[in-house]
Design an enzyme around this catalytic site. Sequence first.
Site, mmCIF file in Angstrom:
data_model
loop_
_atom_site.group_PDB
_atom_site.id
_atom_site.type_symbol
_atom_site.label_atom_id
_atom_site.label_comp_id
_atom_site.label_asym_id
_atom_site.label_seq_id
_atom_site.Cartn_x
_atom_site.Cartn_y
_atom_site.Cartn_z
ATOM 1 C CG PHE A 155 -1.888 -1.165 1.247
ATOM 2 C CD1 PHE A 155 -3.069 -1.121 0.529
ATOM 3 C CD2 PHE A 155 -1.590 -2.302 1.976
ATOM 4 C CE1 PHE A 155 -3.950 -2.190 0.544
ATOM 5 C CE2 PHE A 155 -2.463 -3.379 1.997
ATOM 6 C CZ PHE A 155 -3.650 -3.325 1.284
ATOM 7 C CB ILE A 256 -12.858 14.407 -1.421
ATOM 8 C CG1 ILE A 256 -12.316 15.309 -0.304
ATOM 9 C CG2 ILE A 256 -13.330 13.081 -0.859
ATOM 10 C CD1 ILE A 256 -13.403 15.765 0.672
ATOM 11 N N GLY A 259 -10.065 17.240 -10.088
ATOM 12 C CA GLY A 259 -8.889 17.578 -10.887
ATOM 13 C C GLY A 259 -8.988 17.075 -12.305
ATOM 14 N N GLY A 263 -4.160 8.896 -12.558
ATOM 15 C CA GLY A 263 -3.324 8.116 -13.459
ATOM 16 C C GLY A 263 -2.398 7.235 -12.649
ATOM 17 C CB CYS A 266 -1.780 1.701 -8.435
ATOM 18 S SG CYS A 266 -0.131 1.193 -7.899
#
Length: 460
Positions: A155, A256, A259, A263, A266
């Site tokens: 992660f 949140i 934009g 990309g 992942c």
Amino acid sequence: MKVTIFGSGYVGLVSGACLAEAGNHVVCVDIDAAKVERLNRREIPIHEPGLEALIRRNADAGRMEFTTDTARGVEHGLFQLIAVGTPPDEDGSADLRHVLAVARAIGEHLSRYTIVVTKSTVPVGTADRVRQAVQSALTQRGASTEFDVVSNPEFLKEGAAIEDFMRPDRVVIGTDNPRTTELMRALYDPFTRNHDRLVVMDIRSSELTKYAANAMLATKISFMNELAAVAERVGADIEKVRLGIGSDPRIGYSFIYPGAGYGGSCFPKDVKALIRSAHDVGHDAELLRSVESVNDRQKTVLVQKLSEYFKNQLAGRQFAVWGLAFKPNTDDMREAPSRVIIDALLLAGAGVRAYDPVASGEARRIYASQLQEGRLKFCDEAYEAAQGADALLIVTEWREFRSPDYDRLKTLLTRPLIFDGRNLYDPSLMQRLGFEYFAIGRGRNPAAESATVAASAAKR
């Protein structure tokens, strides 16, 4: 502990360097001899803050090695971490060829108990296939060496990966063997001492957890971008809406921000793979398909606003692009919105002058064949890109873009016109400074404003 990592890409290098920093002896195995040679010269192939110094320190201390020798790697480690790429196949599913090739290679050389750990992002059921591949290779050799397979998804956020590994908010372990759980706990103990952050579960749940996490974050982004489109049409300010909903602890402020679309290596890949996995078991992941569709559309929003403003007459104009990487603090341009924007502008006959603090080299590699045409240039400095441009497009929210020299910018641009894909500036401030400013979801319509400006000019 002795750890072997197969794959010296982003996940492999960050994981290896952090594990070595904790005192483990790490051997990184990669089939790319040229990459291994570069790493042995301490040349790091990716940009990640702090990674180069970490690798240099641990390699120089003998705790981190790089090799193409698979047999040596298998012989070395109690833990065999598979951290190779799982690129999307033509149907969107994860391509597991590299993962299974490593599993077979481990089985071909295994001579004592080991723990095979899948860190690559893989669909549910991959651990079973890894176990079968290792066992098949052992059977062909007539060997009966014991091994376990563990799911341990990563992660790591690009740009903050070392901090994420060193101080994880959770370490997910998928296993069916209590002994393996304790060994994995020991491996991660240096990173979780102040608070036990291990989340132990069955293997299939662990595999789904990684996809679920990325799909949830992608969903939040697309949801906000969908709301931004509504805000523009009703005259609301999505940034005020963001503050209003983010203050609700059930929602929070993370991911949140509206934009130009998400990309990277992942989110796009993992959303596609989860959609495909759902399809393969007879479920239509309708929400996730919408998340993907909204994101694809969002990458075109800046060019649409630009086209509306200039009444579809972009040919022959010059545009400055600030930001090429898909996010700050990385040079990764995989699935980056900048690529969609640049391609669309070039296709429309416009010229592009682009700048990014670290990704310009990667951009020159990607667009090498088009640089000779003269309509595309990658600049070494932000204001150089703005020189003579008809408008400035902000695509990546690098810190250095947050407080530019506005007076200088106005003199460099042919007109004080900014299309901000990351909502970096306050619209009222930009208006006071004399800029025409269009952002995402902030209640302004380029086509309408362009018509107003043209009408005003006609009256004068």
